[in-house]
Design an enzyme around this catalytic site. Sequence first.
Site, PDB file in Angstrom:
ATOM      1  N   GLU B  30       0.850  -1.187   0.000  1.00 15.50           N
ATOM      2  CA  GLU B  30       0.000   0.000   0.000  1.00 15.50           C
ATOM      3  C   GLU B  30       0.890   1.243   0.000  1.00 15.50           C
ATOM      4  O   GLU B  30       1.791   1.347   0.828  1.00 15.50           O
ATOM      5  CB  GLU B  30      -0.893  -0.012   1.250  1.00 15.50           C
ATOM      6  CG  GLU B  30      -1.830  -1.209   1.266  1.00 15.50           C
ATOM      7  CD  GLU B  30      -2.229  -1.636   2.678  1.00 15.50           C
ATOM      8  OE1 GLU B  30      -2.129  -0.806   3.607  1.00 15.50           O
ATOM      9  OE2 GLU B  30      -2.636  -2.799   2.838  1.00 15.50           O
ATOM     10  N   SER B  60      -5.210  -4.591   1.071  1.00 17.37           N
ATOM     11  CA  SER B  60      -5.568  -6.020   1.044  1.00 17.37           C
ATOM     12  C   SER B  60      -4.378  -6.800   1.586  1.00 17.37           C
ATOM     13  O   SER B  60      -3.662  -7.456   0.839  1.00 17.37           O
ATOM     14  CB  SER B  60      -5.859  -6.478  -0.391  1.00 17.37           C
ATOM     15  OG  SER B  60      -6.916  -5.771  -0.982  1.00 17.37           O
ATOM     16  N   GLU B  61      -4.171  -6.724   2.893  1.00 12.34           N
ATOM     17  CA  GLU B  61      -2.941  -7.305   3.455  1.00 12.34           C
ATOM     18  C   GLU B  61      -2.810  -8.786   3.140  1.00 12.34           C
ATOM     19  O   GLU B  61      -1.727  -9.278   2.797  1.00 12.34           O
ATOM     20  CB  GLU B  61      -2.874  -7.066   4.971  1.00 12.34           C
ATOM     21  CG  GLU B  61      -2.543  -5.623   5.359  1.00 12.34           C
ATOM     22  CD  GLU B  61      -3.750  -4.703   5.359  1.00 12.34           C
ATOM     23  OE1 GLU B  61      -4.868  -5.176   5.041  1.00 12.34           O
ATOM     24  OE2 GLU B  61      -3.590  -3.508   5.682  1.00 12.34           O
ATOM     25  N   ASP B  86       0.878  -4.449  13.314  1.00 10.37           N
ATOM     26  CA  ASP B  86      -0.476  -4.767  13.791  1.00 10.37           C
ATOM     27  C   ASP B  86      -1.340  -5.293  12.636  1.00 10.37           C
ATOM     28  O   ASP B  86      -2.248  -6.089  12.847  1.00 10.37           O
ATOM     29  CB  ASP B  86      -1.139  -3.513  14.357  1.00 10.37           C
ATOM     30  CG  ASP B  86      -0.231  -2.745  15.290  1.00 10.37           C
ATOM     31  OD1 ASP B  86      -0.510  -2.692  16.483  1.00 10.37           O
ATOM     32  OD2 ASP B  86       0.786  -2.192  14.808  1.00 10.37           O
ATOM     33  N   HIS B 130      -1.856   0.341  16.451  1.00  4.36           N
ATOM     34  CA  HIS B 130      -0.699   0.701  15.625  1.00  4.36           C
ATOM     35  C   HIS B 130       0.607   0.674  16.436  1.00  4.36           C
ATOM     36  O   HIS B 130       1.655   1.017  15.909  1.00  4.36           O
ATOM     37  CB  HIS B 130      -0.832   2.118  15.037  1.00  4.36           C
ATOM     38  CG  HIS B 130      -1.896   2.264  13.991  1.00  4.36           C
ATOM     39  ND1 HIS B 130      -3.222   2.040  14.235  1.00  4.36           N
ATOM     40  CD2 HIS B 130      -1.808   2.624  12.682  1.00  4.36           C
ATOM     41  CE1 HIS B 130      -3.923   2.269  13.130  1.00  4.36           C
ATOM     42  NE2 HIS B 130      -3.085   2.620  12.171  1.00  4.36           N
TER      43      HIS B 130
END
Lengths: 326, 326
Positions: B30, B60-61, B86, B130
């Site tokens: 990303e 879209s990890e 995370d 995070h």
Amino acid sequence: MSDHAPRPRLARDLYVTQLRIRRFEETVARLFAQGRLPGFVHLSIGQEAVAAGACAALRDDDVITSTHRGHGHCIAKGGHLGRMMAELFGGRDGYCAGLGGSMHIADLERGILGANGIVGAGIPIATGAAYAFQAQGTGRVALAFFGDGAVNEGAFHEGLNLAALWHLPVVYVCEDNGYAELTATDLHTAGPGVAARAVAYGMHAEEVDGTDALAVHDAVARAVECCRAKEGPALVVAHAPRWHGHFEGDPQRYRPMGELEEARRRDPVGRLGHRLLAEGWADESWLTSVTAEVEAEIAAAVAFAERSLPLELEAMLHLAGAEASW
Amino acid sequence: MVTELRYWQAVNRALAEEMERDPRVVLVGEDVGTPGGAFGATRGLRERFGPDRVRDTPISELGIVGLGVGAALAGLRPVVEVMFNDFLTLALDQLANQAAKLRFMTGGRARVPLVVRTLVGAGKGTGPQHGQSLEAWLGHVPGLLVAMPATPADAYHLLRAAIRCDDPVVVLESLRQWNLRGQIADEEPLEVGRAAVRRPGADLTLVSVGGALPRAERACELAAGEGIDVELIDLRWLWPLDWACVESSLRKTGRLVVVHDAVGFLGPGAELAARAAERVALAAPVVRVAPPRTPVPFAPSLEERYFPGAERIVAACRKVMGRSDG
């Protein structure tokens, strides 16, 4: 056979591939029932035409990803029966040296990037292989097999979106056998169906009778053609009922009366056999002789697997690079 | 030649040099392309290497880590960026079930030369989703390598080593150190799994994991002022674990303090303490300095006390030395 025209030859090849899958799976079912195979096995009897038809539309240097119900895909892509069977026995001569089992058979030389124990996981992996082929400019195509249960995983949507966004040379083949594990389609999938989801991502999609190997071949060949013409990705939904349960030993109490009988009436192997005879593409003696050949191959595969011992734990640790320390 | 760079610039330089050296190295993630990375680490690389090799992806990890697995199997050496560690939670199937296990599951035949770069946001007011340090999760998955560069030089060298590694590596970069300047020498051996002794000392061994290093260094100075001579080890890799380095220090000092930003319970310090207890005759019980088993708090005053500071590390040093004010 005397008829060497492409269509009859393709039909005969598809018949042999389907029969090989059928006999392999029947043999696995018998060995499992005898308690000779550890773990879980998921059989693809009834769905042979999808594996055979789709892989026949690929080149040798194209790749596939497969599923937990993957024996047929691996056989159709040229997997070695003995090494597959040895893996099911847990033998060191198996494809994974007995470390993976039924759900992890892979053969990189033959373009089999792996069966998979995780539903939908092969979709992003095939998508990644297609990205590599695009970046390398090789013209190769990746094909992901997955079941209708996988279309509700994020991996399906993330993979299709990426592939459509980047016009990747990947064919998605959804084998719709009507059940996600033990649960029927109407209980797990909303909307007008899988093909409509692909259309929503802007890709070519078509549906096909997954018990008709020639029809599957033709649909996947069109999808592959799209990809080689840089107009990919594409999706094919092949409908083919599963004869056995989700896993061997599943009593299938969830299946309505008459459904299995109806499935057997659509037998993809018998159906193509009748077609070969009706079209004059083969005769009874050819059918008899290829059946004997396939049965001999399967017997040899079992004999190979029976001779294969499991790895020693020390060899496993060495292979994993963990001998020094845990 | 020695250059001075900030931590993020060292990451950028490592990526550029590896892409220059090896055309198989590609970057996906990303914001990595046109924006040059959310925090600048991939600045200029899309312009330099083109869109085939530096690709912006959707959020879209799972899809992009899976894309990396497939691309690695198909011959590329992908570096996938996942903005914060995370967010690896979204990609865990592809990381833990696919990338980590493929080599093993295929009996050693498949290799997955994949790098996942991700940030640990601890200490920058990033809060519960995070600011975690999830290295213990990753270290617990056989098949994954885990690098934690704490200095600009290591941000450069460890990333280069990770890209050249044939197995999947997660590189946990430190947002706390992001703008830190440091000297970077060109000629350093690219070793996987080698810890660094940052300060020799005789009285106790202080092992620092990842971004805790500057606080550990400050603690060494404070302790020296109190007459405690600390040997400081920067672990650098959680796996492969350089236990030999830690053990040889412990055989000299007999005392161990471990500091990290991961939750203390079942954290890296637990493994180090257990090994020390099993393998070395210690002069004093091990002391761990780590956050409590709660999510990361947002309020600066709470965050300040949540993560180990130099004062707490010095107090641990006093305690392990048997000083009554420890």
